[in-house]
Design an enzyme around this catalytic site. Structure first.
Site, mmCIF file in Angstrom:
data_model
loop_
_atom_site.group_PDB
_atom_site.id
_atom_site.type_symbol
_atom_site.label_atom_id
_atom_site.label_comp_id
_atom_site.label_asym_id
_atom_site.label_seq_id
_atom_site.Cartn_x
_atom_site.Cartn_y
_atom_site.Cartn_z
ATOM 1 N N ASN A 131 5.399 -0.618 8.407
ATOM 2 C CA ASN A 131 4.026 -0.942 8.801
ATOM 3 C C ASN A 131 3.665 -2.318 8.274
ATOM 4 O O ASN A 131 4.030 -2.687 7.143
ATOM 5 C CB ASN A 131 3.035 0.088 8.265
ATOM 6 C CG ASN A 131 1.621 -0.169 8.772
ATOM 7 O OD1 ASN A 131 1.337 -0.020 9.955
ATOM 8 N ND2 ASN A 131 0.732 -0.575 7.877
ATOM 9 N N GLU A 194 5.724 -3.819 13.464
ATOM 10 C CA GLU A 194 4.888 -4.909 13.980
ATOM 11 C C GLU A 194 5.611 -6.249 13.939
ATOM 12 O O GLU A 194 5.319 -7.142 14.744
ATOM 13 C CB GLU A 194 3.588 -4.992 13.191
ATOM 14 C CG GLU A 194 2.579 -3.895 13.485
ATOM 15 C CD GLU A 194 2.815 -2.621 12.689
ATOM 16 O OE1 GLU A 194 2.017 -1.676 12.833
ATOM 17 O OE2 GLU A 194 3.813 -2.569 11.918
ATOM 18 N N ASP A 245 -18.372 -7.514 6.264
ATOM 19 C CA ASP A 245 -17.443 -7.120 7.314
ATOM 20 C C ASP A 245 -17.648 -7.989 8.553
ATOM 21 O O ASP A 245 -18.407 -8.953 8.538
ATOM 22 C CB ASP A 245 -17.601 -5.637 7.641
ATOM 23 C CG ASP A 245 -16.257 -4.963 7.850
ATOM 24 O OD1 ASP A 245 -15.411 -5.545 8.556
ATOM 25 O OD2 ASP A 245 -16.042 -3.868 7.316
#
Length: 430
Positions: A131, A194, A245
């Site tokens: 990952n 990935e 965020d």
């Protein structure tokens, strides 16, 4: 590629020393977010921000056109390619003493929980499952980092290791290429690699696969990162946050795992990549990789899809635009529902004809203003949306779709835009 090779010639350079706990770094990044900023002395080191803050910059780094980014990503996701393992990766040029607080990492906003690594991707392999993913990381001291793990793939692997009473070996990479960053932010199947998606993009855009090198902990990482930290996600937890965020609003404080760093590798003369929280680059790297899934789901409902876009005004997360060519009436509504399926966090989408440039906000608004009435607005109550939307208060959301396509069989002369060419319509004939 290393950050320095990505900067280009048009860079705003700041030569005076910038302290990590001052607001000067954030001010410089916010002044013009489309301009790349190079700090030549941020807390004693080099750092750069707004590196991939526009679609044009990302397209240039990928070796494709702006309009071709989504297709480039889709092709790589569907046909990943092996990486090339090299024995002398650039990141192993220097082994530095582990002193995290001396890194060129700023505290971005006054109410942040601390100084944050924002452009770091974590690479992990456990029992053959790999990952690569983005995570915000708050510096605690010279050796420890608090990491935000959302309940996705790395969180799952960490839970497995923790259940077995083991720490999870990871490598933290800063200064990765655009291909690696986009792949790390893409939703993949659990266990998919990935880095092989990034390699496919490198091969198609630049003619060679992604080069990777091995860390001492056995993990393969991109060879030309500026910083690579070999570390462990421990069994301990601490308070992490608050932190800004993607919407520019604060995420709250919570208990999160602690990372302990064992070794720091760097390239020669490394540059630390900074992503401004809630800024344009944050929009691009977090939101743009969601567009391929939108494209795929819309294309399943409406075969002729020209392009999709999550808009900067919607933080590249909450608002989208899709351009299609209709085969039958109702395709616009079907495209609305399919777009929400492709990106469930989105709460507003506009469907336009394929003559509209969806990267031009004025053209999109013109289509809404001139090609639809309010009875073609689809409202969906009680839907699950994004936890990042402050207006949802953590509950369900209303989703809204605008079918701004021309009804089939309409008199196109009513919708044409004036042209200097005799007899040429702005619209193609439907």
């Amino acid at each position: 590629m290393a950050v320095e090779r990505t900067l280009g010639a048009d860079v705003r350079r700041i030569s005076e020393r910038v302290e990590s706990d001052s607001r000067d770094a954030t001010k410089a990044l916010m002044e013009d977010q489309e301009a790349t900023v190079l700090f030549e002395n941020l807390n004693g080191g080099k750092a750069a921000g707004n590196v991939f803050s526009t679609r044009d910059k990302i397209a240039s780094a990928l070796g494709v056109s702006k309009e071709g980014i989504v297709g480039h990503l889709m092709d790589a996701i569907s046909s990943p390619k092996p990486c090339e393992i090299v024995g002398d990766p650039d990141f192993r040029a220097c082994a530095s003493e582990v002193k995290l607080m001396s890194l060129p990492v700023p505290k971005y906003f006054p109410e942040d929980g601390g100084r944050y690594i924002t452009a770091g991707v974590i690479v992990v392999e456990l029992d053959g499952r790999k990952n690569v993913s983005f995570h915000r990381m708050m510096l605690m001291d010279d050796r420890r980092i608090a990491v935000r793990l959302v309940p996705r793939h790395l969180f799952t692997l960490y839970k497995e290791a923790k259940a077995a009473g083991k720490e999870l070996n990871v490598s933290i990479c800063v200064g990765a290429s655009a291909e690696v960053l986009l792949a790390a932010a893409t939703s993949m199947d659990f266990g998919a690699d990935e880095l092989e998606v990034a390699s496919a993009m490198c091969l198609k855009g630049h003619g060679s696969p992604l080069k990777v090198g091995r860390c001492d902990n056995g993990i393969l990482v991109p060879a030309d990162c500026d910083y690579v930290m070999e570390a462990r996600i421990t069994l301990s937890e601490t308070k992490e946050g608050p932190f800004v965020d993607i919407t520019g609003t604060y995420d709250f404080e919570r208990q999160q795992p602690v990372i302990e760093v064992d070794k720091v590798w760097t390239r020669k003369d490394p540059i630390f990549h900074l992503v401004l929280p809630g800024g344009y680059e944050h929009f691009m790297l977090m939101g743009l990789p969601r567009e391929p899934m939108m494209f795929k789901t819309v294309r399943q409902a409406v075969p002729k899809v020209k392009n999709v876009r999550l808009t900067e005004g919607g933080c590249c997360w909450l608002n989208g635009v899709v351009s299609i060519s209709k085969n039958k009436e109702g395709d616009g509504v079907n495209a609305i529902m399919a777009a929400f399926t492709g990106h469930p966090s989105m709460k507003q989408v506009i469907i336009v004809d394929d003559d509209i440039d969806i990267f031009d906000d004025r053209q999109v608004e013109w289509a809404v203003a001139t090609r639809m009435q309010a009875d073609r607005i689809l409202m969906i109550p009680g839907a699950a949306g994004s936890s990042l939307d402050p207006s949802s208060h953590g509950k369900t959301t209303w989703k809204v779709g605008y079918d701004a396509t021309i009804p089939l069989g309409s008199d196109l002369s009513l919708y044409k835009k004036a042209s200097l060419e005799r007899g040429q319509l702005f619209l193609k004939q439907h």
